[in-house]
Design an enzyme around this catalytic site. Sequence first.
Site, PDB file in Angstrom:
ATOM      1  N   ALA A  65       0.858  -1.184   0.000  1.00 56.33           N
ATOM      2  CA  ALA A  65       0.000   0.000   0.000  1.00 56.33           C
ATOM      3  C   ALA A  65       0.896   1.236   0.000  1.00 56.33           C
ATOM      4  CB  ALA A  65      -0.900  -0.006   1.223  1.00 56.33           C
ATOM      5  N   GLY A 108       0.729  -5.054   1.109  1.00 57.09           N
ATOM      6  CA  GLY A 108      -0.570  -5.123   0.439  1.00 57.09           C
ATOM      7  C   GLY A 108      -0.488  -5.766  -0.941  1.00 57.09           C
ATOM      8  N   GLU A 111      -0.658  -9.349  -0.325  1.00 54.55           N
ATOM      9  CA  GLU A 111      -2.057  -9.653   0.031  1.00 54.55           C
ATOM     10  C   GLU A 111      -2.934  -9.666  -1.220  1.00 54.55           C
ATOM     11  OE1 GLU A 111      -1.807  -6.519   2.971  1.00 54.55           O
ATOM     12  OE2 GLU A 111      -2.313  -7.932   4.557  1.00 54.55           O
ATOM     13  N   GLU A 131       5.356  -4.943   7.057  1.00 52.78           N
ATOM     14  CA  GLU A 131       4.657  -3.895   7.805  1.00 52.78           C
ATOM     15  C   GLU A 131       5.252  -3.671   9.187  1.00 52.78           C
ATOM     16  OE1 GLU A 131       3.272  -6.327   6.066  1.00 52.78           O
ATOM     17  OE2 GLU A 131       1.557  -5.606   4.905  1.00 52.78           O
TER      18      GLU A 131
HETATM   19  N1  DAK Z   1       4.558   3.404  -0.688  1.00 53.01           N
HETATM   20  C1  DAK Z   1       4.912   4.573  -1.265  1.00 53.01           C
HETATM   21  N2  DAK Z   1       6.023   4.732  -1.980  1.00 53.01           N
HETATM   22  C2  DAK Z   1       6.840   3.675  -2.095  1.00 53.01           C
HETATM   23  C3  DAK Z   1       6.547   2.421  -1.514  1.00 53.01           C
HETATM   24  C4  DAK Z   1       5.335   2.308  -0.777  1.00 53.01           C
HETATM   25  N3  DAK Z   1       4.927   1.157  -0.233  1.00 53.01           N
HETATM   26  N4  DAK Z   1       7.571   1.582  -1.795  1.00 53.01           N
HETATM   27  C5  DAK Z   1       8.442   2.268  -2.533  1.00 53.01           C
HETATM   28  N5  DAK Z   1       8.024   3.530  -2.723  1.00 53.01           N
HETATM   29  C6  DAK Z   1       8.691   4.595  -3.461  1.00 53.01           C
HETATM   30  C7  DAK Z   1       9.897   5.124  -2.715  1.00 53.01           C
HETATM   31  O1  DAK Z   1       9.504   6.080  -1.757  1.00 53.01           O
HETATM   32  C8  DAK Z   1      10.699   5.709  -3.846  1.00 53.01           C
HETATM   33  O2  DAK Z   1      10.131   6.940  -4.201  1.00 53.01           O
HETATM   34  P1  DAK Z   1      11.070   8.284  -4.413  1.00 53.01           P
HETATM   35  O3  DAK Z   1      11.849   8.420  -3.178  1.00 53.01           O
HETATM   36  O4  DAK Z   1      11.930   7.900  -5.603  1.00 53.01           O
HETATM   37  O5  DAK Z   1      10.090   9.366  -4.675  1.00 53.01           O
HETATM   38  C9  DAK Z   1      10.441   4.752  -4.992  1.00 53.01           C
HETATM   39  O6  DAK Z   1       9.239   4.082  -4.669  1.00 53.01           O
HETATM   40  C10 DAK Z   1      11.536   3.705  -5.167  1.00 53.01           C
HETATM   41  O7  DAK Z   1      11.711   3.061  -3.914  1.00 53.01           O
HETATM   42  P2  DAK Z   1      13.145   2.927  -3.203  1.00 53.01           P
HETATM   43  O8  DAK Z   1      14.035   4.072  -3.566  1.00 53.01           O
HETATM   44  O9  DAK Z   1      12.911   2.683  -1.767  1.00 53.01           O
HETATM   45  O10 DAK Z   1      13.701   1.622  -3.925  1.00 53.01           O
HETATM   46  P3  DAK Z   1      14.704   0.528  -3.347  1.00 53.01           P
HETATM   47  O11 DAK Z   1      15.023  -0.375  -4.501  1.00 53.01           O
HETATM   48  O12 DAK Z   1      15.839   1.183  -2.594  1.00 53.01           O
HETATM   49  O13 DAK Z   1      13.859  -0.282  -2.244  1.00 53.01           O
HETATM   50  C11 DAK Z   1      11.910  -1.478  -1.404  1.00 53.01           C
HETATM   51  C12 DAK Z   1      12.763  -1.064  -2.646  1.00 53.01           C
HETATM   52  C13 DAK Z   1      10.647  -2.172  -1.948  1.00 53.01           C
HETATM   53  C14 DAK Z   1      12.704  -2.482  -0.559  1.00 53.01           C
HETATM   54  C15 DAK Z   1      11.577  -0.220  -0.558  1.00 53.01           C
HETATM   55  O14 DAK Z   1      11.026   0.781  -1.423  1.00 53.01           O
HETATM   56  C16 DAK Z   1      10.582  -0.495   0.527  1.00 53.01           C
HETATM   57  O15 DAK Z   1      10.926  -1.002   1.571  1.00 53.01           O
HETATM   58  N6  DAK Z   1       9.315  -0.081   0.302  1.00 53.01           N
HETATM   59  C17 DAK Z   1       8.265  -0.190   1.320  1.00 53.01           C
HETATM   60  C18 DAK Z   1       7.770  -1.627   1.442  1.00 53.01           C
HETATM   61  C19 DAK Z   1       6.696  -1.761   2.509  1.00 53.01           C
HETATM   62  O16 DAK Z   1       6.941  -1.466   3.700  1.00 53.01           O
HETATM   63  N7  DAK Z   1       5.534  -2.203   2.131  1.00 53.01           N
HETATM   64  C20 DAK Z   1       4.370  -2.392   3.053  1.00 53.01           C
HETATM   65  C21 DAK Z   1       3.545  -1.131   3.094  1.00 53.01           C
HETATM   66  S1  DAK Z   1       2.178  -1.266   4.240  1.00 53.01           S
HETATM   67  C22 DAK Z   1      -5.454  -2.440   3.954  1.00 53.01           C
HETATM   68  C23 DAK Z   1      -5.006  -2.589   2.688  1.00 53.01           C
HETATM   69  C24 DAK Z   1      -3.661  -2.697   2.451  1.00 53.01           C
HETATM   70  C25 DAK Z   1      -2.750  -2.604   3.484  1.00 53.01           C
HETATM   71  C26 DAK Z   1      -3.207  -2.451   4.755  1.00 53.01           C
HETATM   72  C27 DAK Z   1      -4.565  -2.346   5.009  1.00 53.01           C
HETATM   73  N8  DAK Z   1      -6.847  -2.317   4.209  1.00 53.01           N
HETATM   74  C28 DAK Z   1      -7.777  -2.592   3.137  1.00 53.01           C
HETATM   75  C29 DAK Z   1      -7.319  -2.094   5.526  1.00 53.01           C
HETATM   76  C30 DAK Z   1      -1.333  -2.700   3.152  1.00 53.01           C
HETATM   77  C31 DAK Z   1      -0.354  -2.121   3.871  1.00 53.01           C
HETATM   78  C32 DAK Z   1       1.010  -2.110   3.330  1.00 53.01           C
HETATM   79  O17 DAK Z   1       1.284  -2.635   2.285  1.00 53.01           O
END
Ligand code: DAK
Length: 257
Positions: A65, A108, A111, A131
């Site tokens: 997400a 997400g 998921e 998360e």
């Molecule tokens: N959200 C927003 N932007 C993101 C992102 C994300 N999840 N993941 C990556 N980006 C963006 C980065 O901010 C960066 O943007 P700029 O800085 O260039 O503007 C760009 O994508 C490239 O990312 P990185 O520079 O970080 O790239 P790397 O290769 O260094 O790293 C990475 C890749 C995937 C390891 C890293 O980006 C990362 O850790 N991303 C976050 C992963 C994460 O924590 N995902 C879980 C998010 S929480 C629900 C529905 C859904 C959910 C919950 C509830 N309901 C219906 C109730 C879901 C929740 C989640 O998914």
Amino acid sequence: MAYEHILVFREGAVGRVQLNRPQALNALNAALMAELVAAFREFEQDPGIGCLLLHGSDRAFGAGADIKEMAEMGAIDMYTRDHISLWDEVARVKKPIVAAVSGYCLGGALELAMLCDIIVASETAKFGQPEINIGVLPGAGGTQRLTRAVGKSLAMEMVLTGRMLTAQESLAAGLVSRVVPVEAYLSEAQKLAAEIASKSPLALRLAKEAVLQSFETPLSAGLAYERRLFALAFASEDQKEGMQAFAEKRQPQWKGR
Ligand code: DAK
């Protein structure tokens, strides 16, 4: 309908959707999810489409997400906003959905992939529920579906540490059905989706419903459910046609009824 965050293709009897926010590694913001559901709804209603295919880019199926969109939200926003019903709607799609996953498939996005019926992975795929690293826990089914897919111990490890599984680990754990070199994962998934789409649409619908029911019921209730759907198939023209075609050594002509 014009889409901003996804690309939509109609390839024979396969409806293909590509997540297309490369600048954010296909992070699933609300607008993207709304578009995805709209595209799925259109394919669901199209009698010419037998199977759906969902994928991202080679680098990322999706990074979860959109964290930047979620960051300032409160508990009531999270509980009430329409976003949640969008996820539920993906779960309610009756046609089979194949996910082709390469690169990051996190949070997400994992998921979402688990809401699909079959996951084909590229050798570079990385599956995780990270998360915990941003102070929360999976919120779109991860604690439940991942546990059912890979078992308690591995699911706990992933959810409690955020560790990502490699493609081979995910194959061994039963999360994905096959692992394919990155150059070929999409074409392999397209072939698989086309093969599924060539079957009786009615039998596909009943079969998907029966398999999904196994997650909802104890074995005896699931077996009874299967028996009723199996009997129902015998009310269809496709059952008569399928069995006649077998006996006559020809290809069946499905009618979907
Ligand atoms: N959200 C927003 N932007 C993101 C992102 C994300 N999840 N993941 C990556 N980006 C963006 C980065 O901010 C960066 O943007 P700029 O800085 O260039 O503007 C760009 O994508 C490239 O990312 P990185 O520079 O970080 O790239 P790397 O290769 O260094 O790293 C990475 C890749 C995937 C390891 C890293 O980006 C990362 O850790 N991303 C976050 C992963 C994460 O924590 N995902 C879980 C998010 S929480 C629900 C529905 C859904 C959910 C919950 C509830 N309901 C219906 C109730 C879901 C929740 C989640 O998914």
